[in-house]
Design a protein around this motif. Structure first.
Motif, PDB file in Angstrom:
ATOM      1  N   LEU A 195       0.856  -1.184   0.000  1.00  0.00           N
ATOM      2  CA  LEU A 195       0.000   0.000   0.000  1.00  0.00           C
ATOM      3  C   LEU A 195       0.895   1.238   0.000  1.00  0.00           C
ATOM      4  O   LEU A 195       1.788   1.353   0.851  1.00  0.00           O
ATOM      5  N   ALA A 196       0.659   2.138  -0.938  1.00  0.00           N
ATOM      6  CA  ALA A 196       1.503   3.327  -1.048  1.00  0.00           C
ATOM      7  C   ALA A 196       0.659   4.584  -0.915  1.00  0.00           C
ATOM      8  O   ALA A 196      -0.419   4.690  -1.500  1.00  0.00           O
ATOM      9  N   LEU A 237       2.973  -1.115   4.352  1.00  0.00           N
ATOM     10  CA  LEU A 237       2.658   0.268   4.026  1.00  0.00           C
ATOM     11  C   LEU A 237       3.947   1.033   3.770  1.00  0.00           C
ATOM     12  O   LEU A 237       4.895   0.961   4.555  1.00  0.00           O
ATOM     13  N   GLY A 238       3.969   1.785   2.665  1.00  0.00           N
ATOM     14  CA  GLY A 238       5.117   2.621   2.356  1.00  0.00           C
ATOM     15  C   GLY A 238       4.670   3.985   1.864  1.00  0.00           C
ATOM     16  O   GLY A 238       3.638   4.107   1.203  1.00  0.00           O
ATOM     17  N   VAL A 260       0.934   8.983  -8.447  1.00  0.00           N
ATOM     18  CA  VAL A 260       1.121   7.576  -8.826  1.00  0.00           C
ATOM     19  C   VAL A 260       2.463   7.367  -9.519  1.00  0.00           C
ATOM     20  O   VAL A 260       3.188   6.418  -9.202  1.00  0.00           O
ATOM     21  N   ALA A 261       2.798   8.243 -10.447  1.00  0.00           N
ATOM     22  CA  ALA A 261       4.063   8.074 -11.167  1.00  0.00           C
ATOM     23  C   ALA A 261       5.260   8.236 -10.234  1.00  0.00           C
ATOM     24  O   ALA A 261       6.322   7.630 -10.462  1.00  0.00           O
ATOM     25  N   ALA A 262       5.108   9.028  -9.183  1.00  0.00           N
ATOM     26  CA  ALA A 262       6.194   9.173  -8.209  1.00  0.00           C
ATOM     27  C   ALA A 262       6.457   7.859  -7.479  1.00  0.00           C
ATOM     28  O   ALA A 262       7.605   7.539  -7.134  1.00  0.00           O
ATOM     29  N   VAL A 263       5.396   7.083  -7.225  1.00  0.00           N
ATOM     30  CA  VAL A 263       5.565   5.752  -6.626  1.00  0.00           C
ATOM     31  C   VAL A 263       6.337   4.850  -7.580  1.00  0.00           C
ATOM     32  O   VAL A 263       7.266   4.141  -7.184  1.00  0.00           O
ATOM     33  N   TRP A 264       5.953   4.869  -8.844  1.00  0.00           N
ATOM     34  CA  TRP A 264       6.636   4.067  -9.862  1.00  0.00           C
ATOM     35  C   TRP A 264       8.123   4.425  -9.927  1.00  0.00           C
ATOM     36  O   TRP A 264       8.990   3.550  -9.978  1.00  0.00           O
ATOM     37  N   ASP A 265       8.415   5.724  -9.930  1.00  0.00           N
ATOM     38  CA  ASP A 265       9.805   6.177  -9.988  1.00  0.00           C
ATOM     39  C   ASP A 265      10.611   5.633  -8.810  1.00  0.00           C
ATOM     40  O   ASP A 265      11.740   5.157  -8.974  1.00  0.00           O
ATOM     41  N   GLU A 266      10.034   5.733  -7.623  1.00  0.00           N
ATOM     42  CA  GLU A 266      10.754   5.310  -6.426  1.00  0.00           C
ATOM     43  C   GLU A 266      10.975   3.804  -6.421  1.00  0.00           C
ATOM     44  O   GLU A 266      12.051   3.332  -6.011  1.00  0.00           O
ATOM     45  N   LEU A 267      10.006   3.040  -6.876  1.00  0.00           N
ATOM     46  CA  LEU A 267      10.211   1.591  -6.959  1.00  0.00           C
ATOM     47  C   LEU A 267      11.349   1.264  -7.912  1.00  0.00           C
ATOM     48  O   LEU A 267      12.159   0.365  -7.649  1.00  0.00           O
TER      49      LEU A 267
END
Length: 321
Positions: A10-11, A99-100, A137-144
């Motif tokens: 969960l982000a 959770l992150g 959402v794209a910031a989550v993708w970037d960090e992953l």
């Protein structure tokens, strides 16, 4: 060969660790340093951020956090932890949940490590942003992507882009609205206030405004309300460039001046209540409306850890498990 094991990540955005100027400054520095959030050239942005924005904004924002801080901590963190716990209880021990946050703690990296420590080989990533935006959402993708550049083993990933028209999500929103109408009476107007983004982001291809319109259309249909009883606005603008309009605060002032007496406000883009809902929408904007001539104003809480919200998460992740 070992059996595949799925975990849920969960982000969400994140929050300061404490309602203090120092903690808020640390959080805002990380948040406002992300190019997905602010894409101003760094040579211009760094001096402005570090020399002007952080010193001035941090103490002011800390006071706002103090006004909504819960006994267990920041509202966003409290509700996010409850969501994590409730989802884990529903899925059982065979499907770990972590959770992150994109900014602050617990970090997305710590959540990935927690899942990997439980021998997870497949991670379902659920960013708790119902409507996609490049700034969330794209910031989550970037960090992953950054996280997995540092690992030898990489699990398979299923990434849920958004869930703006998901039936369970719309049903949960509709139930929340109905409960509010039953308690406070049906208002003259239901205002759906989404977090804003710069208009330029949309002009450059971010489909966030359309995803907000999609949610609004489906929710209005589920409630059976006539179109004139619902308005969609955008809140929380920052800086001087144009953001998505109409602006929530200016709209509420206008409605009060025009003689609208009873308004209820929901923020469908927030999966958990936070500073932007509990202080900006529930307090500041209420004052704008009442001072302009309105008489009755209710904020409809975010879905938080409501049972139907957790059911949505269970069903939304089910095809990937």
């Amino acid at each position: 060969m070992s059996q595949a094991k799925t975990g849920i990540l969960l982000a969400n955005l994140g929050t300061p660790d404490a309602p203090t100027p120092a903690a808020v400054k640390r959080y805002l520095r990380q948040f406002l340093s992300d190019r997905r959030v602010v894409d101003t050239p760094r040579l211009l942005w760094w001096p402005l951020l570090r020399g002007v924005i952080l010193p001035i904004r941090s103490p002011r924002v800390a006071k706002l956090y103090q006004s909504v801080w819960m006994e267990e901590g920041s509202p966003l963190m409290v509700y996010s932890r409850r969501q994590e716990k409730a989802l884990a209880a529903r899925l059982g021990p065979d499907v770990p949940v972590a959770l992150g946050m994109s900014y602050g703690s617990p970090s997305l990296e710590s959540a990935v490590k927690a899942l990997m420590a439980q021998d997870v080989t497949h991670i379902v990533v659920l960013p708790l942003y119902p409507q996609y935006s490049c700034s969330t959402v794209a910031a989550v993708w970037d960090e992953l992507g950054r996280i997995f550049t540092k690992t030898r083993f990489m699990p398979s990933l299923s990434f849920i882009r958004d869930y703006a028209t998901n039936e369970d999500y719309i049903a949960a929103l509709a139930n929340s609205v109905r409960r509010s109408f039953a308690e406070h009476g049906e208002p003259d107007l239901l205002l759906l206030s989404y977090h804003g983004i710069p208009q330029r982001y949309a002009d450059e291809g971010d489909d966030y405004p359309q995803r907000c319109r999609d949610t609004t259309r489906e929710l209005v249909s589920a409630l059976g309300l006539p179109p004139e009883k619902v308005m969609m606005t955008f809140q929380s603008r920052f800086g001087r460039e144009p953001w998505l309009t109409p602006y929530t605060d200016e709209t509420l002032k206008m409605l009060g001046e025009k003689g609208v007496k009873h308004i209820q406000v929901m923020s469908p883009g927030f999966a958990a209540d936070c500073l932007e809902t509990l202080e900006e929408i529930a307090v500041q904007n209420r004052e704008f409306f009442l001072e302009a001539g309105g008489e009755k104003y209710q904020y409809i809480p975010a879905l938080n850890d409501n049972d139907d919200h957790i059911t949505m998460m269970v069903n939304l992740t089910q095809p990937y498990r």
